[in-house]
Design a protein around this motif. Sequence first.
Motif, short mmCIF file in Angstrom:
data_model
loop_
_atom_site.label_atom_id
_atom_site.label_comp_id
_atom_site.label_asym_id
_atom_site.label_seq_id
_atom_site.Cartn_x
_atom_site.Cartn_y
_atom_site.Cartn_z
N ASN A 37 25.50 -4.63 29.07
CA ASN A 37 24.79 -5.44 28.08
C ASN A 37 25.33 -5.15 26.68
OD1 ASN A 37 23.21 -6.68 30.06
ND2 ASN A 37 21.74 -4.99 30.04
N PHE A 141 23.74 -16.04 33.35
CA PHE A 141 22.85 -16.65 32.37
C PHE A 141 21.69 -17.30 33.13
CE2 PHE A 141 27.09 -16.62 30.54
CZ PHE A 141 26.88 -16.08 29.28
N HIS A 142 20.69 -17.68 32.37
CA HIS A 142 19.56 -18.36 33.01
C HIS A 142 19.98 -19.73 33.53
CE1 HIS A 142 16.72 -15.26 31.94
NE2 HIS A 142 17.09 -15.32 30.67
N ASP A 143 21.00 -20.33 32.91
CA ASP A 143 21.53 -21.62 33.36
C ASP A 143 22.59 -21.36 34.42
OD1 ASP A 143 22.52 -24.12 33.75
OD2 ASP A 143 22.82 -24.59 31.63
N THR A 147 26.58 -20.14 34.05
CA THR A 147 27.04 -18.94 34.74
C THR A 147 28.32 -19.21 35.51
OG1 THR A 147 24.78 -18.11 34.95
CG2 THR A 147 26.43 -17.19 36.44
N HIS A 185 19.92 -14.98 35.96
CA HIS A 185 19.71 -13.70 35.28
C HIS A 185 20.71 -13.59 34.12
CE1 HIS A 185 16.97 -12.15 38.34
NE2 HIS A 185 17.81 -12.62 39.25
N LYS A 186 20.28 -13.02 33.02
CA LYS A 186 21.16 -12.79 31.89
C LYS A 186 21.78 -11.41 32.02
CE LYS A 186 21.46 -13.12 26.86
NZ LYS A 186 20.71 -13.33 25.58
N SER A 188 25.49 -9.01 31.49
CA SER A 188 26.84 -8.84 30.94
C SER A 188 27.25 -7.39 31.14
CB SER A 188 26.89 -9.23 29.46
OG SER A 188 28.15 -8.92 28.91
#
Length: 235
Positions: A37, A141-143, A147, A185-186, A188
């Motif tokens: 993150n 990502f939530h999208d 993603t 899910h977000k 990184s």
Amino acid sequence: MEEVSTVLYVWIAAFLFLVILLIFMKVTISLDYSHANDNDHIAVKIITLYGIVRLKKDIPMVKVNTEDQTIDIREKKMASTKTPNQEKETMHKKVGKRDVKEILHQMERITKEIVDLNRIMRKFFIHIKIVSFHWSTWIGFHDAALTGVAAGGVWSVKGALLAFMQEHLTFKHKPVYEVIPAFQHKVSQTHFACIAYFRIGHAMLAAIRLLVHWLKGRKARKNASLQATKNESSV
């Protein structure tokens, strides 16, 4: 007299033995990088002198404060001597044909030096052996569509970097790299681990080539400066 000759031969043999040991001695570098993150961490380990010398350094690059969402970064600020009311001075300089020729000559010289340095470094890089290479990335990502696009972009970047590295370095084993999309899910996160080694002899040879290249360039620049001075004095 014979005793002196014997001692001299022993010293010469010992010196040659040490030189051979130094030339074939390996330097192993282990690099471990993790990104979770907003936190980054690097661990570097160097092993040389046939395993006798072991150096390890942990480097926390960024520290995130979850309470106030701030980041601790060391920053150096340069003191400014310019006052608020200080006026800016603009200098105008005319550029003639001689200046243009000099600029073009400098650009040509710099380009040649870069190409020559690239040749020297490529000869050294080919002797760097990559023992293990592992690079895993989790992104999400939530999208879900975003993603997928982001994961595809990371795949492309990794593929290009690995192709470049395989062209210039020697891999003893097939590199392992992967991109894991995390839908809904977000995320990184990245983990990179690499172990490589090279021999001191190859590094010494590269250093000698760089020194010779620098000396030749210095002599050429000195001759060019003297020639320019002669041309200006003759005008």
